[in-house]
Scaffold this motif. Structure first.
Motif, short mmCIF file in Angstrom:
data_model
loop_
_atom_site.label_atom_id
_atom_site.label_comp_id
_atom_site.label_asym_id
_atom_site.label_seq_id
_atom_site.Cartn_x
_atom_site.Cartn_y
_atom_site.Cartn_z
N MET A 1 0.84 -1.16 0.00
CA MET A 1 0.00 0.00 0.00
C MET A 1 0.89 1.23 0.00
SD MET A 1 -2.65 1.19 2.93
CE MET A 1 -4.24 0.79 2.29
N PRO A 2 0.61 2.22 -0.87
CA PRO A 2 1.45 3.40 -0.91
C PRO A 2 1.26 4.22 0.37
CG PRO A 2 -0.43 3.66 -2.35
CD PRO A 2 -0.45 2.24 -1.86
N PRO A 3 2.30 4.99 0.74
CA PRO A 3 2.18 5.79 1.96
C PRO A 3 1.17 6.91 1.79
CG PRO A 3 4.17 6.35 0.80
CD PRO A 3 3.57 5.15 0.09
N ILE A 4 0.55 7.31 2.88
CA ILE A 4 -0.40 8.41 2.87
C ILE A 4 0.38 9.67 3.21
CG2 ILE A 4 -2.44 9.38 3.96
CD1 ILE A 4 -3.31 6.50 4.56
N GLU A 5 0.30 10.65 2.34
CA GLU A 5 1.01 11.89 2.58
C GLU A 5 0.06 12.92 3.18
OE1 GLU A 5 3.42 13.34 -0.58
OE2 GLU A 5 3.88 11.32 -1.27
N SER A 45 5.99 11.83 10.10
CA SER A 45 7.19 11.12 10.53
C SER A 45 7.95 10.63 9.31
CB SER A 45 6.83 9.95 11.42
OG SER A 45 6.20 8.94 10.67
N ASP A 46 9.18 10.22 9.53
CA ASP A 46 9.99 9.69 8.44
C ASP A 46 9.45 8.36 7.93
OD1 ASP A 46 11.67 11.86 8.54
OD2 ASP A 46 13.09 10.91 9.92
N ALA A 47 8.64 7.69 8.72
CA ALA A 47 8.10 6.38 8.32
C ALA A 47 7.15 6.48 7.14
CB ALA A 47 7.40 5.73 9.50
N VAL A 48 6.47 7.63 6.97
CA VAL A 48 5.52 7.76 5.86
C VAL A 48 6.15 8.32 4.60
CG1 VAL A 48 3.51 8.02 7.36
CG2 VAL A 48 4.74 10.03 6.63
#
Length: 94
Positions: A1-5, A45-48
């Motif tokens: 799943m692509p990250p949510i920005e 956060s850097d996680a997304v």
């Protein structure tokens, strides 16, 4: 799943509120505004963050050159099948 920005919050403008007086039945209109400082602050956060895509630039250049020279077989049905398969992979839960 692509990250949510999550981007910056949008400023909230004036809001027009209509109230009806129970005694007279007349509509009263008031305008309120929310100051920009009251808007919630959102941090990511850097996680997304997705980071850079894994692209082999040399391979891309080789394929582009072969297409320009007419040596690379472009078969539209295979391209369409690959695009559909990629879309199905992106939509499936992992």
């Amino acid at each position: 799943m692509p990250p949510i920005e999550i981007g910056p919050s949008r400023p909230v403008g004036a809001v027009q509120v209509k109230t009806i007086c129970a005694d007279t039945g007349q509509v009263e209109t008031t305008k309120t505004s929310t100051p920009a400082s009251a808007a919630p602050k959102i941090e990511t956060s850097d996680a997304v963050k997705g980071g850079a895509a894994p692209i082999d630039s040399e391979r891309v250049a080789t394929i582009r050159k072969a297409i320009d020279e007419g040596r690379y077989p472009v078969i539209p049905t295979r391209i369409a099948d690959a695009m559909i398969a990629a879309g199905m992979l992106l939509r499936s839960p992992q």
